[in-house]
Write an enzyme that holds these catalytic residues in place. Structure first.
Site, short mmCIF file in Angstrom:
data_model
loop_
_atom_site.label_atom_id
_atom_site.label_comp_id
_atom_site.label_asym_id
_atom_site.label_seq_id
_atom_site.Cartn_x
_atom_site.Cartn_y
_atom_site.Cartn_z
CD GLU B 61 -1.95 -2.30 1.41
OE1 GLU B 61 -0.80 -2.65 1.76
OE2 GLU B 61 -2.89 -3.10 1.34
CG HIS B 130 -10.36 -6.09 8.25
ND1 HIS B 130 -9.18 -6.48 8.81
CD2 HIS B 130 -10.22 -6.30 6.92
CE1 HIS B 130 -8.37 -6.93 7.87
NE2 HIS B 130 -8.97 -6.83 6.71
#
Ligand SMILES: Cc1ncc(C[n+]2csc(CCOP(=O)(O)OP(=O)(O)O)c2C)c(N)n1
Ligand SMILES: Cc1ncc(C[n+]2csc(CCOP(=O)(O)OP(=O)(O)O)c2C)c(N)n1
Ligand SMILES: [Mg+2]
Ligand SMILES: [Mg+2]
Lengths: 350, 336, 350, 336
Positions: B61, B130
């Site tokens: 990322e 998450h």
């Protein structure tokens, strides 16, 4: 190597050296404030790499980058004015010494967060690859920067998609005060490129013609579709990490020995009729440029007038740059806001 | 003209249109290509535009977001998908230190037409790592813009506007909205990207919210209406900048302000809203600007606790009621 | 390899397989919600590595870790209850399938952010090294996780300071839907460890005894002060990435061929009198365990009663676990707050 | 008992004391060992305790911070120094997704006695990337605590308290404070780590600030006093949690609230303060809770603009004056 090229390399190195030493002086006077990371000792890397690059190539660098910008062709005036934080600085006084940008010369920025330049370099390269252009990106970084995760991530992507990037490691053996053996498990940096199947070579970064040649070869491979290439240049910085750093973590003997390998000394040697002997180089010691020049002129290796000319030219450019910077206005807050919103076009926000 | 469309389909259509129209647009991220994106936003696009323009990336990322920054510097218009906002923490250097600052640091020499699309929010028992809502983490950064579409129409408009813009823009998409339906008119003229929407006019209380909770707030307003409380629901659509004029005008009318957010309360997005409107509408407020927000707790995996950790419709109804009729008993209120 | 060890390995694998298939069923019924990453196909890696580890070693894993926890010894009841989000779950219903922690068994967590486990593993190893204990840390990760920057950073530090970590790559060739050739420039993962001078080897991850042996050797080296070691296990997952993923990006032929290499088949073969032939294995196809077991029992390679016993034992444990989970209470909000502030001791805050 | 001490020396002494007292304490970071830390906080400690306990790291913020998390999991008490807050963006995954959540996600099985020390703030022309104040980026994260010492005494106390605590704590140290002097009494009993300090009693206006700007606020209060305005100055000392009781008590006395922060205004730390106190002290406030903050601008390198981008003493004086005497002319005010 052609005499012309050598002269260009030597001029660039002399300019860089003169600029940096003067910047240090101006720092002392308070005309430059903040971090200031100087380049003396490492000129052969920047000069060799940048003189081998085409104007259409892009350059991405770190915080020790104002010397790179200079050698890339950004006028010394604009670089010095930026170091002074003035409106006529190449980044309008907004960036400072660590954030030199010069769109015209495809100098895509100095980045002060170690490791930040890799992703940006591969992004530019991705765009080049999409457009199928014969351009390349040169990405400079230090030995310390190799341990940042982005090195790994970005080199993998560069190799995976065969992006046109030349990775140039300026291995001066130190990350601030931490010597390479204390920060890297593998100290031969170029070997780490093998983890991505990127061809890599190590060159003597104190020898400008080797750096120049290696860069030519690598850029050539890249332009022929060979994908990313990697060059490790072994070099040394004569000063502390930045103006705030006395560099006392390094043994004095080490610094002295490295100074004897002054890349400018070597370049002068090559530009002249015969190379100085090892003994001559070793004797040169700390004040290499002054002493060696004197002796070489004496020996007739370099015309006094020529050498003096180069040196004076560099000094004159730097003096002019300082005067320019001193007389440049401070940027206004209105200008700062304009830069903040430079991408807003005609959209009116709240 | 308008068709019932799923939120992900609206995004997909917007991407398709922009990829078609402009060769400098490309998208990249984990599994955006062959798989078509975790939430289908890029479904079918790799087949149509090839792998250079719809690029599957390694799990990196920090660097692939930075790749977008670099490409934007030389005139491309990258749309980076970060698979979920939780992984954006790995990309913040590229976003905050590079994308947001380069145009300024360079003295205005460079544009930064970068779009970052990020699904986020609490979905269904995805666990603490998450389930984050990180709007607040990026709101404080000068140089960024943040859009928070809650409907397919807004998703379509705002993604297209973001791609067309030269500023770095983050689109926070809510994971529970991808399969929600709403009308989409691709020919309708879009309001400015940062303009708030008045989703329901009212006179008694202003409810300001965004993303999925704007929809819950609208549902709560229907409940409240049965009770005789007319709530005005403002969907911010943009968290940076915030359309203060629209907000303030409503508060000056209703004299009551309830801010509803999924983000944790402490230093959440609602703090800025309450602070600015509390100052600007000081004289108009009959009661303190009130925040109804997520608990200051990591998200529990257990479904019941997860639901209890963020405002639900009933909570919004209760909070609005309490704000409008603090002193009245339920009986008295019902008698009105 | 000792028959005892093989039986232990086989039992673990059967338990893991039975547990996972049942979890998938419970997911279908809505008793498990959220992401659920199953392990079928990869059991030989977990079983081989974890059976070779000592109780005093630590384990750090990813989000496909509940099978690891099971094989590490966490009671199936507590794992299943955690998947159900119940109060008796090993993480109190706060973590879920991606966040199994079991302090008692030194199972230091499932981490759902890819690449997050490396730094944690080297941190535990740093503590071990400081205390000069004969312990090691086992760090599991996938082929996709290798491209995260933390891999690079953490392996460098592990090597630099010779930390006692065993890095175990479960290379199942895919990062969700992205095949390894499309995410890594170097696809032989173990070679990437060379960039840090970490000894590395590749083993067949479908063969539990090879995994076991390699782990024994590596842990032995670590305990003798050899520093970090690296094992790449080539394996395959039979199912999609998670319950939400049909896995349709993989060619059907590939999945079928891999299923024929079912590690449980191989283990059964070794535990029995003779190995099944390649032809037998190839024929076995998708439903390897059922079909092969039947044929092997027929051929007298494994006593029916023995095999049935192992299988039934596994099923019974799983059935018991499900019942336990179903009857476990939901955690309370008060419990959640207690977990949030579990480190506050007696300090009273606002 | 108390001695004039530099801020860095106070930190150094605290580190030394803790390293001496407890074998499980160790520190790591870039150049903390041989060089002794960029701001000298660890000077001389490697020589005394050896390289395992005072560890120079490679430039790998994400992983060496995570190393601290792992070590804390097994009972060590690591003190991670991130050279400046600007690089903390690279370590946020370890901080937010790991350190802050593990104790919770594990159902309370693990302690997290991790301390992260981070110099930050606007110093002297370090440019946009090195002038960040990221307090807001982390304030929204449940599970973290944030201390912001402004004096040598607090630096000493709070570092020792942080090391003794089992919670993950971030110490935000201000780069311009390391060479500031103040009394240090190492025997004095410390107030709780999160307790705000009333630096100057007053009756007309409450000024709430923290870190370096708490000192500037105190200086402004002296100016204001010449004018007859008695400002009460609250130094928060802790940004998470915030000591609301101390703040509210002051506001209920003065009826005026000025929040002073170096952070950018939009969604800065001040937003939470204004929002919570605006709600809690709604009835007591005679004027809106007002924020005086940094500009929503990347920090300009130029020194003059840099200074103009954050509140200075004169700005605080002006803002407080305006808040207390909005309608009065200076003459009328002087005549009082
Ligand atoms: C992410 C990050 N961490 C730390 C720093 C502080 N820092 C600035 S330069 C430097 C050393 C870099 O060493 P190297 O890459 O070898 O480059 P050199 O200075 O030797 O040219 C460090 C640690 C930084 N700027 N960014
Ligand atoms: C930082 C981060 N990025 C993306 C994801 C989403 N994600 C979850 S698993 C996964 C693939 C990981 O592949 P690999 O490491 O090979 O493990 P496997 O699932 O094959 O066991 C991805 C991309 C994540 N959880 N974390
Ligand atoms: Mg270096
Ligand atoms: Mg995989």
């Amino acid at each position: 190597m052609e005499r012309d090229v050598l002269h260009r390399l030597l001029s660039d190195m002399l300019l860089s050296r003169a600029f940096e030493e003067r910047a240090a002086e101006e720092y002392g006077k308070g005309n430059i404030v903040g971090f200031l990371h100087l380049y003396p000792g490492e000129e052969a890397v920047g000069a060799g790499v940048l003189n081998a690059a085409a104007p259409s190539d892009y350059v991405v660098s770190g915080y020790r980058e104002h010397a790179h910008a200079l050698m890339r062709g950004t006028p010394a005036r604009e670089v010095m004015a930026e170091l002074f934080g003035r409106a006529d600085g190449v980044s309008g006084g907004m960036g400072g010494s660590m954030h030199i940008f010069d769109a015209e010369r495809r100098f895509m920025g100095g980045y002060a967060i170690v490791g930040e330049s890799y992703p940006i370099a591969i992004g530019i390269a991705y765009a080049i690859a999409m457009r199928r252009l014969p351009e390349a990106v040169i990405c400079f970084f230090g030995d310390g920067a190799v341990n940042q995760g982005t090195f790994h991530e970005s080199l993998n992507m560069a190799a995976l998609w065969r992006l046109p990037v030349l990775f140039v490691c300026e291995n001066n053996h130190y990350a601030i005060g931490t010597e390479i053996h204390r920060h890297s498990a593998v100290t031969e940096v170029y070997k780490r490129a093998a983890a991505y199947n990127i061809p890599a070579e190590k060159v003597d970064g104190m020898d400008v013609s080797r750096v120049y040649d290696a860069t030519r070869r690598a850029l050539d491979l890249i332009r022929r579709g060979g994908g990313p290439q990697f060059i490790e240049c072994e070099t040394y910085r004569f000063r502390g990490h930045s103006m705030a750093d006395p560099g006392s973590y390094r043994p004095v003997a080490e610094v002295k020995a490295q100074m004897a390998r002054d890349p400018i000394t070597t370049a002068i040697g090559e530009a002249a009729i015969r190379l100085p002997t090892q003994a001559e180089l070793a004797e040169a010691g700390a004040d290499t440029i002054a002493r060696l020049t004197a002796r070489m002129v004496e020996a007739g290796h370099l015309a006094e007038v020529e050498m003096e000319g180069l040196r004076k030219a560099a000094d004159a450019v730097v003096e002019d740059a300082v005067q320019f910077a001193l007389h440049s206005a401070e940027p206004t807050m209105a200008a700062a806001w304009a830069h903040m919103t430079c991408n807003r076009r005609d959209e009116v926000l709240i | 003209m308008s068709e019932e469309t799923l939120y992900w389909q609206a995004l997909n259509k917007a991407m398709d249109t922009e990829l078609e129209a402009d060769e400098s647009v490309f998208t990249l991220g984990e599994d955006v290509g062959l798989v078509g994106g975790s939430y289908r936003a890029t479904q079918g696009l790799m087949a149509k535009y090839g792998e250079w323009r719809v690029r599957d990336t390694p799990i990196s990322e920090g660097s692939f977001t930075g790749l977008g920054v670099g490409a934007a510097l030389v005139g491309m218009r990258p749309v980076v998908e970060i698979m979920t906002v939780n992984f954006m923490l790995l990309a913040l250097d590229s976003i905050i230190n590079a994308a947001a600052k380069i145009p300024f640091m360079s003295g205005g020499q460079f544009r930064m037409p970068l779009v970052i699309r990020v699904p986020g929010g609490i979905a269904k028992q995805l666990g603490a790592q998450h389930s984050q809502r990180l709007e607040h983490t990026i709101m404080n950064v000068p140089g960024l813009r943040i859009a928070v579409p809650s409907t397919p129409q807004d998703a379509y408009w705002q993604l297209r506007q973001a791609i067309a813009s030269d500023e770095p823009i983050i689109l926070l998409e809510h994971e529970l909205l991808y399969f929600s339906k709403g009308p989409l008119d691709i020919l309708a003229e879009a309001p400015p990207m940062h303009r708030a929407a008045n989703r329901r006019p009212g006179r008694d209380v202003t409810i300001i919210s965004y993303s999925r909770h704007a929809l819950l707030s609208a549902a709560a307003a229907e409940e409240l209406a049965k009770d005789g409380i007319e709530a005005e629901v403002i969907d911010l659509r943009s968290l940076k900048p915030i359309d203060w004029d629209t907000c303030a005008a409503s508060v000056e009318k209703t004299h009551h302000l309830l801010i509803v957010e999924e983000d944790c309360r402490f230093a959440g997005a609602g703090a800025e809203i309450a602070a600015t409107l509390g100052e600007r509408c000081f004289g108009a407020l009959d009661a303190p600007a009130t925040r109804l927000a997520g608990l200051d707790m990591s998200t529990p995996f257990n479904g019941t606790l997860e639901a209890a950790s963020i405002p639900q419709v009933a909570d919004i109804v209760a909070a609005a009621r309490k704000l409008c009729r603090p002193a009245k008993t339920p009986v008295a209120a019902a008698a009105e």
